[in-house]
Design an enzyme around this catalytic site. Structure first.
Site, PDB file in Angstrom:
ATOM      1  N   TYR A  88     -56.804-111.717  -8.251  1.00 55.25           N
ATOM      2  CA  TYR A  88     -56.671-111.140  -9.578  1.00 55.25           C
ATOM      3  C   TYR A  88     -55.186-110.935  -9.860  1.00 55.25           C
ATOM      4  O   TYR A  88     -54.344-110.936  -8.940  1.00 55.25           O
ATOM      5  CB  TYR A  88     -57.301-109.741  -9.612  1.00 55.25           C
ATOM      6  CG  TYR A  88     -58.795-109.649  -9.763  1.00 55.25           C
ATOM      7  CD1 TYR A  88     -59.459-110.232 -10.840  1.00 55.25           C
ATOM      8  CD2 TYR A  88     -59.543-108.893  -8.864  1.00 55.25           C
ATOM      9  CE1 TYR A  88     -60.832-110.072 -10.993  1.00 55.25           C
ATOM     10  CE2 TYR A  88     -60.924-108.736  -9.013  1.00 55.25           C
ATOM     11  CZ  TYR A  88     -61.558-109.335 -10.088  1.00 55.25           C
ATOM     12  OH  TYR A  88     -62.909-109.172 -10.251  1.00 55.25           O
ATOM     13  N   GLU A 100     -61.909-102.064  -8.497  1.00 55.79           N
ATOM     14  CA  GLU A 100     -61.662-100.756  -7.884  1.00 55.79           C
ATOM     15  C   GLU A 100     -60.177-100.376  -8.023  1.00 55.79           C
ATOM     16  O   GLU A 100     -59.651 -99.565  -7.254  1.00 55.79           O
ATOM     17  CB  GLU A 100     -62.116-100.724  -6.419  1.00 55.79           C
ATOM     18  CG  GLU A 100     -63.599-100.789  -6.237  1.00 55.79           C
ATOM     19  CD  GLU A 100     -64.195-102.156  -6.568  1.00 55.79           C
ATOM     20  OE1 GLU A 100     -64.937-102.217  -7.563  1.00 55.79           O
ATOM     21  OE2 GLU A 100     -63.944-103.130  -5.849  1.00 55.79           O
ATOM     22  N   ASN A 122     -63.533-110.671 -17.037  1.00 57.56           N
ATOM     23  CA  ASN A 122     -64.168-110.440 -15.748  1.00 57.56           C
ATOM     24  C   ASN A 122     -65.497-109.734 -15.946  1.00 57.56           C
ATOM     25  O   ASN A 122     -65.520-108.637 -16.503  1.00 57.56           O
ATOM     26  CB  ASN A 122     -63.271-109.576 -14.859  1.00 57.56           C
ATOM     27  CG  ASN A 122     -63.818-109.457 -13.455  1.00 57.56           C
ATOM     28  OD1 ASN A 122     -63.826-110.443 -12.723  1.00 57.56           O
ATOM     29  ND2 ASN A 122     -64.275-108.293 -13.084  1.00 57.56           N
ATOM     30  N   GLU A 123     -66.558-110.385 -15.505  1.00 51.23           N
ATOM     31  CA  GLU A 123     -67.899-109.809 -15.642  1.00 51.23           C
ATOM     32  C   GLU A 123     -68.074-109.213 -17.040  1.00 51.23           C
ATOM     33  O   GLU A 123     -68.558-108.087 -17.190  1.00 51.23           O
ATOM     34  CB  GLU A 123     -68.148-108.744 -14.570  1.00 51.23           C
ATOM     35  CG  GLU A 123     -68.299-109.325 -13.185  1.00 51.23           C
ATOM     36  CD  GLU A 123     -68.913-108.340 -12.190  1.00 51.23           C
ATOM     37  OE1 GLU A 123     -68.905-107.131 -12.454  1.00 51.23           O
ATOM     38  OE2 GLU A 123     -69.408-108.792 -11.163  1.00 51.23           O
ATOM     39  N   GLU A 170     -67.764-114.232  -6.568  1.00 51.78           N
ATOM     40  CA  GLU A 170     -67.603-113.051  -5.707  1.00 51.78           C
ATOM     41  C   GLU A 170     -68.793-112.996  -4.759  1.00 51.78           C
ATOM     42  O   GLU A 170     -69.857-112.471  -5.106  1.00 51.78           O
ATOM     43  CB  GLU A 170     -67.512-111.773  -6.539  1.00 51.78           C
ATOM     44  CG  GLU A 170     -66.238-111.694  -7.348  1.00 51.78           C
ATOM     45  CD  GLU A 170     -66.101-110.390  -8.121  1.00 51.78           C
ATOM     46  OE1 GLU A 170     -66.732-109.390  -7.729  1.00 51.78           O
ATOM     47  OE2 GLU A 170     -65.376-110.391  -9.130  1.00 51.78           O
ATOM     48  N   TYR A 229     -62.758-102.802   2.799  1.00 50.50           N
ATOM     49  CA  TYR A 229     -63.895-103.520   2.226  1.00 50.50           C
ATOM     50  C   TYR A 229     -64.841-104.077   3.287  1.00 50.50           C
ATOM     51  O   TYR A 229     -65.744-104.812   2.999  1.00 50.50           O
ATOM     52  CB  TYR A 229     -63.389-104.662   1.315  1.00 50.50           C
ATOM     53  CG  TYR A 229     -64.276-104.925   0.121  1.00 50.50           C
ATOM     54  CD1 TYR A 229     -64.161-104.161  -1.033  1.00 50.50           C
ATOM     55  CD2 TYR A 229     -65.243-105.921   0.157  1.00 50.50           C
ATOM     56  CE1 TYR A 229     -64.967-104.395  -2.127  1.00 50.50           C
ATOM     57  CE2 TYR A 229     -66.065-106.153  -0.937  1.00 50.50           C
ATOM     58  CZ  TYR A 229     -65.919-105.390  -2.085  1.00 50.50           C
ATOM     59  OH  TYR A 229     -66.724-105.617  -3.181  1.00 50.50           O
TER      60      TYR A 229
HETATM   61  C1  GLA Z   1     -67.469-106.744  -9.464  1.00 48.01           C
HETATM   62  C2  GLA Z   1     -66.072-106.926 -10.008  1.00 48.01           C
HETATM   63  C3  GLA Z   1     -65.022-106.850  -8.919  1.00 48.01           C
HETATM   64  C4  GLA Z   1     -65.303-105.689  -7.995  1.00 48.01           C
HETATM   65  C5  GLA Z   1     -66.685-105.829  -7.419  1.00 48.01           C
HETATM   66  C6  GLA Z   1     -67.073-104.713  -6.469  1.00 48.01           C
HETATM   67  O1  GLA Z   1     -67.962-107.908  -8.995  1.00 48.01           O
HETATM   68  O2  GLA Z   1     -65.932-108.140 -10.688  1.00 48.01           O
HETATM   69  O3  GLA Z   1     -63.776-106.708  -9.522  1.00 48.01           O
HETATM   70  O4  GLA Z   1     -65.193-104.513  -8.710  1.00 48.01           O
HETATM   71  O5  GLA Z   1     -67.613-105.786  -8.445  1.00 48.01           O
HETATM   72  O6  GLA Z   1     -66.188-104.619  -5.427  1.00 48.01           O
END
Ligand code: GLA
Length: 597
Positions: free
Chosen positions: A53, A99, A157-158, A239, A306
């Protein structure tokens, strides 16, 4: 001319199919002198790509800035990846979640409440345009099409998880970001990533952008879901969650290497491409950790280990070896293995000089006068602490706020009287029946990085009241511990060095700054344990290691070797509550805390 394309079935590098076996490594969570080491270990695990990122607020700590010094030198990071023979994927957001405080969105952007958050609002878009221009200045010359390592760039992102704007508006927003990236010279494929469910995948992407999905298990089912939304071309799990993050006060999350290995095997056997989230998590140094709030505010720990294959301090774990074995079934993996980390030096450091925080506040900031209690954002305090001061009378009786973001130590004439706390929804504190000077030391414990609270202000929210009136006439001082170069202000360290030594190993009341020095092995990683201390922040040779908290789960702070000198290492601790002892322990390895099992 080198090329990277999305074919009907595969990613195509110079026309030949490429199965991307990538791992996430955020340059902003690793000391820059360790980037090369971590990248080499990624190659040794069998990865062919590194994904990062870009955290907007890390590059732009204030409006009008875009810094690329030392830890922010994204170009150098990408070049080091290329030198290691790795491709790269860049995910510049603007929102990244991760996070990371604010999900990467700069707090200064939202001081005007008319600025939109993650939608096609002109002021928000104008800020992104500047940001994208700066990022593209680094990334565009490093695309595969220019002979560099960058294969692909992610948009947003998401996004499918966010908001409830109508689909047409959502798509207009994503199309505007896409056009900006193209305008600034990004010519490699663009993609989106969303959680692997129909709703998110439908809302989060565009037909013209390649859709990918995020998940860590149930591979076959999730790939089938993704295929419904991305009918052609390669399938990619952007991811692959091979671990999880930790929140203060909860247990340390781990995932079984065998389960991760089996799921990865299924993904690779299906021909899918993958990005391990994370390959190497690193550390939320300074005040960079974010927070979640799904009804309960949960700030995130300093460690971003993590439970990833490569531990926070760069050591290969059992998961590293398990995933390497799986990858070796699908593509060639180097024979060489990274060396195991040796135990860190163990010693006890006496922190024998201290200064009450109150005595140095004048070095940290200048008080501004407000009639009504402002937020942190009103005084341009984008992270950390702000001191609020006013007077109360003998019959004020109780202090009440609408909301505290996120924690306030309340004192009357310097005597502690209570705590306001967001996590426990504590918004009232009894006051002694006497007149005096009321002080609130308010901590921003990390800006929310997920969900509808992204972009919200910090500090005291709404009027601060008592049993009989609104409290007015505030002197408000943002505490800026670090200088512009990002190290602890020299005046603070000087004040501590000049303090008279206290007895060894004594209990101390907070809020207090405590200082000690020690000699050790230059360049060696260390792990700092503050058993008996309550909550605060640590600086090591001026560098802010981040927060500690007896709430756990994390028991140690990682001290990257490049910070460590042979002699004269200085530790400065800001302890908010009080400590049982004025010593710190340097221990042999990380203590990430109890797991649920
Ligand atoms: C999502 C987000 C990431 C991160 C993960 C959890 O997938 O895209 O940036 O926050 O959750 O670690």
């Amino acid at each position: 001319m080198p090329s990277f394309d999305i074919g009907d079935e595969d990613f195509l590098l110079d026309g030949r199919p490429l199965q991307i076996v990538s791992g996430a490594l955020h340059y902003f969570r690793v000391h820059p002198d360790q980037w090369a080491d971590r990248l080499r270990k990624a190659r040794l695990m069998g990865l062919n790509t590194i994904e990062t990122y870009v955290a907007w607020n890390f590059h732009a700590p204030a409006r009008g800035e875009f810094r690329t010094d030392g830890p922010r030198d994204l170009g150098r990071f990408l070049d080091l990846a290329a030198a290691e023979g790795l491709h790269t994927i860049v995910r510049p957001g603007p929102y990244i979640c991760a996070e990371w405080t604010g999900g990467g969105l700069p707090a200064w952007l939202f001081t005007d409440p008319t600025v939109g958050v993650r939608r096609a609002e002109p002021q928000f878009l104008a800020a992104i345009e500047d940001y994208y221009a700066a990022v593209a200045g680094i990334v565009a010359p490093r695309q595969v099409t220019a002979g560099g390592p960058v294969l692909m760039v992610q948009v947003e992102n998401e996004y499918g998880a966010y908001g409830d704007d109508p689909l047409a508006e959502r798509q207009h927003y994503l199309r505007t970001l896409t056009a900006m990236l193209r305008h600034h010279g990004i010519d490699v494929p663009l993609f989106t990533s969303d959680q692997a469910n129909d709703e998110h995948l439908a809302r989060g992407g565009l037909p013209e952008l390649h859709r990918t999905a995020n998940f860590g298990s149930r591979t076959t089912e999730r790939l089938a879901t993704l295929r419904r939304h991305q009918p052609t071309g390669p399938l990619m799990c952007t991811e692959f969650w091979d671990g999880w993050f930790d929140s203060w006060g909860l247990h340390h999350h781990v995932t079984a290497p065998e389960a991760n290995a089996a799921d990865l095997d299924a993904l690779l056997a299906a021909g899918a491409s993958v990005n391990l989230y994370m390959f190497h998590g690193g550390t939320n140094f300074g005040f960079t950790s974010g927070a979640n709030d799904k009804g309960t505010y949960r700030p995130l720990t300093t460690s971003y280990d993590y439970d990833a294959p490569l531990a926070e301090h760069g050591a290969p774990t059992a998961k590293f070896h398990a995933l390497r074995t799986v990858i070796a079934r699908h593509r060639p993996v180097p024979d060489e293995l990274p060396t195991e980390a040796s135990p860190a030096p163990e010693l006890t450091v006496s922190l024998d000089r201290h200064v009450p925080l109150d005595e140095v506040v004048g070095l940290l900031g200048t008080a501004q006068r407000f009639e009504h209690a402002p937020t942190h954002d009103d005084v341009a305090a984008w992270d950390g602490f702000v001191r609020y001061r006013t007077h109360i009378t003998a019959d004020d009786a109780v202090l009440v706020v609408d909301e505290v973001r996120d924690r306030a130590l309340v004192a009357l004439d310097g005597e502690p009287v209570g705590l306001l706390d967001r996590t426990t929804h504590t918004t009232a504190v009894a006051l002694p029946a006497r007149a005096g000077e009321l002080t609130l030391l308010v901590e921003d414990a990390g800006r929310v990085n997920y969900g509808p609270r992204i972009g919200e202000p910090k500090g005291l929210i709404g009027p601060a009241r008592t049993a009989r009136r609104e409290l007015t006439g505030w002197d408000v001082t943002p505490l800026r511990f670090d200088d512009d170069g990002g190290t602890l202000r020299e005046e603070v360290t000087a004040a501590l060095r000049a303090a008279a030594p206290s007895g060894a190993d004594v209990p101390l009341p907070g809020p207090v700054l405590v200082h000690g020095t020690f000699a050790s092995a230059e360049g060696a990683d260390h792990f700092l344990a503050l058993d008996g201390w309550a909550k605060g922040v640590v600086w090591f040779n001026g560098f802010c290691l981040g927060r500690y908290w007896s709430a756990g789960p994390t028991r140690t702070l990682y001290v990257p070797g490049p910070l460590v000198r042979a002699t004269g290492n200085e530790i400065v601790v800001l302890e908010l509550h009080g400590t049982r002892r004025s010593t710190a322990q340097l221990v042999a390895g990380p203590g990430l805390g109890p797991t649920e099992e």
